[in-house]
Scaffold this motif. Structure first.
Motif, PDB file in Angstrom:
ATOM      1  N   UNK A   1      73.131 -20.185 -16.477  1.00 48.78           N
ATOM      2  CA  UNK A   1      71.538 -19.610 -16.578  1.00 48.78           C
ATOM      3  C   UNK A   1      71.196 -19.764 -18.008  1.00 48.78           C
ATOM      4  N   UNK A   2      69.938 -19.480 -18.643  1.00 44.56           N
ATOM      5  CA  UNK A   2      69.565 -19.744 -19.837  1.00 44.56           C
ATOM      6  C   UNK A   2      68.909 -18.468 -20.248  1.00 44.56           C
ATOM      7  N   UNK A   3      69.312 -17.877 -21.265  1.00 43.89           N
ATOM      8  CA  UNK A   3      68.670 -16.534 -22.011  1.00 43.89           C
ATOM      9  C   UNK A   3      67.702 -17.572 -23.070  1.00 43.89           C
ATOM     10  N   UNK A   4      66.507 -17.134 -22.842  1.00 46.92           N
ATOM     11  CA  UNK A   4      65.441 -17.703 -23.618  1.00 46.92           C
ATOM     12  C   UNK A   4      64.596 -16.677 -24.452  1.00 46.92           C
ATOM     13  N   UNK A   5      64.539 -16.704 -25.696  1.00 47.25           N
ATOM     14  CA  UNK A   5      63.920 -15.904 -26.519  1.00 47.25           C
ATOM     15  C   UNK A   5      62.923 -16.480 -27.094  1.00 47.25           C
ATOM     16  N   UNK A   6      61.640 -15.645 -27.323  1.00 48.60           N
ATOM     17  CA  UNK A   6      60.675 -16.393 -28.158  1.00 48.60           C
ATOM     18  C   UNK A   6      60.202 -15.542 -29.456  1.00 48.60           C
ATOM     19  N   UNK A   7      60.850 -14.724 -29.890  1.00 47.89           N
ATOM     20  CA  UNK A   7      60.661 -13.897 -31.012  1.00 47.89           C
ATOM     21  C   UNK A   7      61.839 -13.705 -31.838  1.00 47.89           C
ATOM     22  N   UNK A   8      61.898 -14.059 -33.330  1.00 52.42           N
ATOM     23  CA  UNK A   8      60.777 -14.853 -33.976  1.00 52.42           C
ATOM     24  C   UNK A   8      60.562 -16.368 -33.801  1.00 52.42           C
ATOM     25  N   UNK A   9      61.402 -16.700 -32.985  1.00 50.27           N
ATOM     26  CA  UNK A   9      61.131 -18.414 -32.677  1.00 50.27           C
ATOM     27  C   UNK A   9      61.690 -18.637 -31.408  1.00 50.27           C
ATOM     28  N   UNK A  10      61.282 -19.724 -30.884  1.00 54.64           N
ATOM     29  CA  UNK A  10      61.805 -20.169 -29.580  1.00 54.64           C
ATOM     30  C   UNK A  10      63.501 -20.487 -29.605  1.00 54.64           C
ATOM     31  N   UNK A  11      64.085 -19.841 -28.714  1.00 55.22           N
ATOM     32  CA  UNK A  11      65.539 -20.186 -28.856  1.00 55.22           C
ATOM     33  C   UNK A  11      65.961 -19.898 -27.160  1.00 55.22           C
ATOM     34  N   UNK A  12      67.191 -20.784 -26.956  1.00 57.98           N
ATOM     35  CA  UNK A  12      67.710 -20.926 -25.700  1.00 57.98           C
ATOM     36  C   UNK A  12      69.307 -20.934 -25.783  1.00 57.98           C
ATOM     37  N   UNK A  13      69.849 -20.022 -25.019  1.00 58.92           N
ATOM     38  CA  UNK A  13      71.353 -20.020 -25.107  1.00 58.92           C
ATOM     39  C   UNK A  13      71.895 -19.947 -23.663  1.00 58.92           C
ATOM     40  N   UNK A  14      73.077 -20.477 -23.297  1.00 55.98           N
ATOM     41  CA  UNK A  14      73.625 -20.328 -21.919  1.00 55.98           C
ATOM     42  C   UNK A  14      74.148 -18.980 -21.633  1.00 55.98           C
ATOM     43  N   UNK A  15      74.087 -18.626 -20.435  1.00 59.14           N
ATOM     44  CA  UNK A  15      74.398 -17.458 -19.920  1.00 59.14           C
ATOM     45  C   UNK A  15      75.269 -17.718 -18.672  1.00 59.14           C
ATOM     46  N   UNK A  16      76.814 -17.828 -18.747  1.00 58.21           N
ATOM     47  CA  UNK A  16      77.627 -17.957 -17.593  1.00 58.21           C
ATOM     48  C   UNK A  16      77.419 -16.908 -16.625  1.00 58.21           C
ATOM     49  N   UNK A  17      77.272 -17.445 -15.472  1.00 56.99           N
ATOM     50  CA  UNK A  17      77.147 -16.466 -14.334  1.00 56.99           C
ATOM     51  C   UNK A  17      78.451 -16.270 -13.578  1.00 56.99           C
ATOM     52  N   UNK A  18      78.552 -15.050 -13.080  1.00 58.27           N
ATOM     53  CA  UNK A  18      79.976 -14.464 -12.498  1.00 58.27           C
ATOM     54  C   UNK A  18      80.407 -15.598 -11.410  1.00 58.27           C
ATOM     55  N   UNK A  19      81.670 -15.722 -11.321  1.00 58.61           N
ATOM     56  CA  UNK A  19      82.275 -16.835 -10.466  1.00 58.61           C
ATOM     57  C   UNK A  19      81.959 -16.280  -8.905  1.00 58.61           C
ATOM     58  N   UNK A  20      81.605 -17.146  -7.922  1.00 60.73           N
ATOM     59  CA  UNK A  20      81.432 -16.890  -6.639  1.00 60.73           C
ATOM     60  C   UNK A  20      79.964 -16.392  -6.441  1.00 60.73           C
TER      61      UNK A  20
END
Length: 548
Positions: free
Chosen positions: A252-271
């Motif tokens: 999944x993607x953690x998207x933050x907008x402040x103070x600037x647009x950034x996106x980083x991966x968020x692994x989901x639990x197995x299963x």
């Protein structure tokens, strides 16, 4: 590298589009069929196929335009646009759609003279592009035109293009569109359409070529697409476009907008598998915006100013501050000085300020006695501390809304607690990943249950505080929980559209079968329509272009 800084991927093989996995026969047939139909209609093969997926928001609803982070993922259903140039000298656009209910459209960007004040106070005339988009009578080609606008403005300034001749202008374009993201489903078909259109016009005009020194990043494409979609009449917060552009097939993607647009991966639990279920209630943000989406934007913005005043947060005279900015400033965040709140500090601030929201309730004795928390326009203006004309300029001159009462308290309580749930959801996923690395996948059930609890709380808040649910969505989420989902909530703007449920991998088939059997609007649907209405999904790749 942050995802926002990455280049737009341009592939030459279909396998690469699907993240190195061998695409299914259905995908191969769909892409090849689109290219063949383009050749049949236009007499030549397309040069590119632009792809933009829909998205499912796992948690974090209606908080992106307050600049709080969200947690979406791309889904497999997408918008595809085959494109190529034609031989005319003008920059005419011909756009067709594989769906038979949509007629062929032909349009050409025009220029209009605009008067703008200079520093000296004199008026200066300049040329700007114009494409006719009727915001009141929303048409499918409006999204294509909206996608074109950003490309024209960034790469072909009207005044420069006119003075330098046709050879320096945009090329004539043929387009053929097909979509697998149901319109009004809450899976962001509109954002996918705008992103795909923007990509198509970038590709045919050579703006994605590796040799082009002015290539745009994923973050820049998100910003362009956000501005483009506003031209259709929706003041989007950016989550839909960011998820469509920047999603990763492994997380999944953690998207933050402040103070600037950034996106980083968020692994989901197995299963973990997420199941999307369409309520079959069409939710069209643009059509109902004045009473729903745009109204919520105004309510949260005005609430931010009122809350800032109560917390003694300094404000500019006509500043349109957001709730995220107010939360940060209230605890000493200094963006200019490089002091940005950590996730833990932000969570602590959210919990603290969520207890101080009574200032946003109505102060009218009769309203309080009747159990109402909403305020009238007159009350809202008074609470803001602004003069009526200034209030109108800051909060109402740029957006259309319809309301007799404004629910500042309810909306703000939802936004702050939903932002907190996003941070908690993200941390649970990171904890699950750490546990899996150290002890193997083992029993991930404890993490799945925690995520499900947050999703259920989100649905309750969307229904009661933000009032963006509807009876069908409420019914679907209840059915999902009784069918074995750990948690279930609406996804997207709401007022119809889809739910998303977190389900154990080995129970997905039985879960889907039970929902099909028990949700009344699914009865009588043919198999093909039913498969589109409810389906399991894992995170998918974001937008890209296939060069043919």
């Amino acid at each position: 590298m942050d995802y926002a800084d990455q280049q737009i991927p341009v592939f030459t093989a279909l396998n690469d589009v699907f993240g190195g996995l061998v695409p299914s026969l259905a995908n191969i047939e769909r892409w090849n069929g689109l290219a063949e139909e383009f050749e049949r209609r236009y007499g030549r093969k397309p040069s590119y196929i632009a792809r933009a997926p829909g998205r499912v928001n796992l948690i974090g609803e209606h908080i992106d335009y307050s600049l709080f982070g969200v947690l979406p993922a791309a889904v497999e259903p997408d918008i595809l646009i085959a494109c190529g140039t034609h031989g005319e000298e003008s920059c005419t656009v011909v756009v067709d759609n594989l769906h038979p209910k949509y007629d062929r459209k032909i349009f050409e960007p025009a220029t209009t003279s605009v008067s703008k004040p200079t520093i000296s106070g004199d008026a200066a005339h300049t040329e700007e592009w114009h494409l006719d988009i009727n915001k009141k009578e929303l048409r499918w080609e409006s999204y294509v035109k909206a996608g074109y606008y950003g490309v024209l403005e960034r790469f072909f300034p009207a005044a420069t293009t006119l003075s330098s001749g046709a050879n320096q202008g945009p090329v004539p374009v043929d387009l053929l569109v097909t979509g697998a993201v149901p319109a009004g489903s809450g899976l962001s078909s509109s954002a996918a359409m705008v992103v795909a259109s923007t990509l198509a016009f970038l590709a045919v005009n050579g703006k994605l070529d590796p040799s082009n020194v002015d290539k745009i990043t994923k973050g820049e494409l998100v910003q362009m697409s956000m501005e483009n979609e506003k031209r259709v009449g929706v003041n989007s917060g950016g989550m839909d476009q960011a998820a469509s552009v920047m999603s990763d097939p492994a997380s999944a993607l953690y998207i933050s907008f402040y103070p600037e647009l950034k996106a980083s991966p968020v692994p989901l639990p197995h299963g973990v598998v997420f199941v999307c279920a369409n309520s079959l209630v069409v939710s069209d943000k643009a059509v109902s915006a004045k009473r729903c989406y745009n109204l919520r934007v105004v309510e949260t913005l005005v609430a931010a100013r009122v809350l800032a005043r109560s917390l003694n947060v300094p404000l500019g005279a006509e500043e349109r501050v957001t709730l995220r900015e107010v939360v940060g400033r209230s605890v000493g965040e200094d963006i200019q000085g490089g002091k940005v709140l950590s996730a833990d500090a932000l969570a602590e601030a959210l919990q603290s300020i969520a207890k101080k929201l009574d200032v946003l309730r109505s102060r009218d004795g009769a309203a309080v006695a009747a159990g109402r928390s909403g305020v009238t326009l007159e009350e809202m203006i008074e609470m803001s501390g602004l003069q009526r004309d200034v209030f109108q300029k800051v909060y109402l001159s740029w957006i259309e809304v319809e309301a007799t009462e404004f629910e500042l308290y309810k909306r703000t309580k939802h936004v702050l607690l939903e932002a907190l749930r996003v941070l908690q959801f993200r941390q649970i996923c990171l904890d699950a990943s750490t546990a899996a690395d150290s002890a193997g996948t083992g029993d991930m059930g404890v993490y799945q249950k925690k995520l499900g609890k947050l999703m259920n709380e989100s649905q309750e808040s969307c229904a009661e505080l933000f009032e963006c649910s509807c009876p069908e969505l409420d019914q679907l989420t209840k059915l999902a929980r009784s069918a074995g989902a750990f948690g279930s909530r609406l996804t997207g703007a709401g007022w119809g559209g889809c739910t998303v449920s977190i389900v154990a991998e080995d129970e997905v088939d039985g879960f889907i079968a039970k929902i099909k059997e028990e949700y009344p609007p699914y009865k009588g649907l043919e198999d093909g329509a039913l498969k589109e209405a409810i389906f399991a999904t894992r995170p998918g790749r974001g937008a890209c272009v296939l060069k043919l």
